[in-house]
Design a protein around this motif. Sequence first.
Motif, PDB file in Angstrom:
ATOM      1  N   ARG A  22       0.835  -1.216   0.000  1.00 26.97           N
ATOM      2  CA  ARG A  22       0.000   0.000   0.000  1.00 26.97           C
ATOM      3  C   ARG A  22       0.866   1.261   0.000  1.00 26.97           C
ATOM      4  O   ARG A  22       0.581   2.220  -0.710  1.00 26.97           O
ATOM      5  CB  ARG A  22      -0.939   0.003   1.193  1.00 26.97           C
ATOM      6  CG  ARG A  22      -2.065  -1.001   1.115  1.00 26.97           C
ATOM      7  CD  ARG A  22      -3.031  -0.826   2.292  1.00 26.97           C
ATOM      8  NE  ARG A  22      -3.945  -1.924   2.417  1.00 26.97           N
ATOM      9  CZ  ARG A  22      -5.027  -2.127   1.666  1.00 26.97           C
ATOM     10  NH1 ARG A  22      -5.304  -1.280   0.704  1.00 26.97           N
ATOM     11  NH2 ARG A  22      -5.811  -3.169   1.878  1.00 26.97           N
ATOM     12  N   ASP A  23       1.921   1.248   0.810  1.00 26.88           N
ATOM     13  CA  ASP A  23       2.833   2.399   0.860  1.00 26.88           C
ATOM     14  C   ASP A  23       3.510   2.611  -0.491  1.00 26.88           C
ATOM     15  O   ASP A  23       3.649   3.749  -0.956  1.00 26.88           O
ATOM     16  CB  ASP A  23       3.894   2.205   1.948  1.00 26.88           C
ATOM     17  CG  ASP A  23       3.316   2.250   3.356  1.00 26.88           C
ATOM     18  OD1 ASP A  23       2.156   2.681   3.542  1.00 26.88           O
ATOM     19  OD2 ASP A  23       4.037   1.817   4.288  1.00 26.88           O
ATOM     20  N   GLY A  24       3.930   1.517  -1.125  1.00 29.82           N
ATOM     21  CA  GLY A  24       4.555   1.615  -2.443  1.00 29.82           C
ATOM     22  C   GLY A  24       3.600   2.162  -3.484  1.00 29.82           C
ATOM     23  O   GLY A  24       3.985   2.994  -4.318  1.00 29.82           O
ATOM     24  N   LEU A  25       2.346   1.727  -3.456  1.00 28.06           N
ATOM     25  CA  LEU A  25       1.342   2.234  -4.395  1.00 28.06           C
ATOM     26  C   LEU A  25       1.050   3.713  -4.132  1.00 28.06           C
ATOM     27  O   LEU A  25       0.896   4.495  -5.071  1.00 28.06           O
ATOM     28  CB  LEU A  25       0.063   1.406  -4.299  1.00 28.06           C
ATOM     29  CG  LEU A  25       0.179  -0.028  -4.822  1.00 28.06           C
ATOM     30  CD1 LEU A  25      -1.072  -0.830  -4.476  1.00 28.06           C
ATOM     31  CD2 LEU A  25       0.443  -0.051  -6.314  1.00 28.06           C
ATOM     32  N   ALA A  26       1.002   4.101  -2.858  1.00 31.87           N
ATOM     33  CA  ALA A  26       0.780   5.510  -2.515  1.00 31.87           C
ATOM     34  C   ALA A  26       1.939   6.360  -3.031  1.00 31.87           C
ATOM     35  O   ALA A  26       1.725   7.477  -3.535  1.00 31.87           O
ATOM     36  CB  ALA A  26       0.611   5.667  -1.009  1.00 31.87           C
ATOM     37  N   ASP A  27       3.150   5.848  -2.927  1.00 30.24           N
ATOM     38  CA  ASP A  27       4.316   6.567  -3.431  1.00 30.24           C
ATOM     39  C   ASP A  27       4.223   6.749  -4.946  1.00 30.24           C
ATOM     40  O   ASP A  27       4.494   7.836  -5.467  1.00 30.24           O
ATOM     41  CB  ASP A  27       5.602   5.830  -3.049  1.00 30.24           C
ATOM     42  CG  ASP A  27       6.839   6.561  -3.530  1.00 30.24           C
ATOM     43  OD1 ASP A  27       6.995   7.753  -3.174  1.00 30.24           O
ATOM     44  OD2 ASP A  27       7.638   5.953  -4.270  1.00 30.24           O
TER      45      ASP A  27
END
Length: 142
Positions: free
Chosen positions: A126-131
């Motif tokens: 999720r953090d990677g997609l948000a980035d």
Amino acid sequence: MTTAPTPFDVFQEGTYLHGTKAQLVPGELLTPGYASNFEDGRALRHIYITETLDAAAWGAELATGDGPGRIYVVEPTGPIENDPNVTDKRFPSNPTRSYRTLEAVRILSELKDWNGHTPEQIQAMRDGLADLRSRGENMIID
């Protein structure tokens, strides 16, 4: 869910899976045109399927909506092609066995008792997609 699925391991040769949070029933047709789980406000022209439990689990775990992630065994009703969002961008030669179709897929059954990713892995994804979204690099080739 204690053991995460292994990337690139084919679930069962010739068996296609679809991960989602939607509650579906055998015989139902899943058709294109629904909202993307990864890009707000966009309806997709394709249905995305895979032959790996890992990719299906990601679809189920990252899908928008309420309720538990679900994985369905599906049957394409038309031609399928490699998913360019995965194969061209990240994994040449399609080791994730990820595909898409412009046609409906028929729900054959729900896969029960599957093992998903750890909460830490899900949060990292999720953090990677948000980035990617923050940098404008979350484009879906549809």
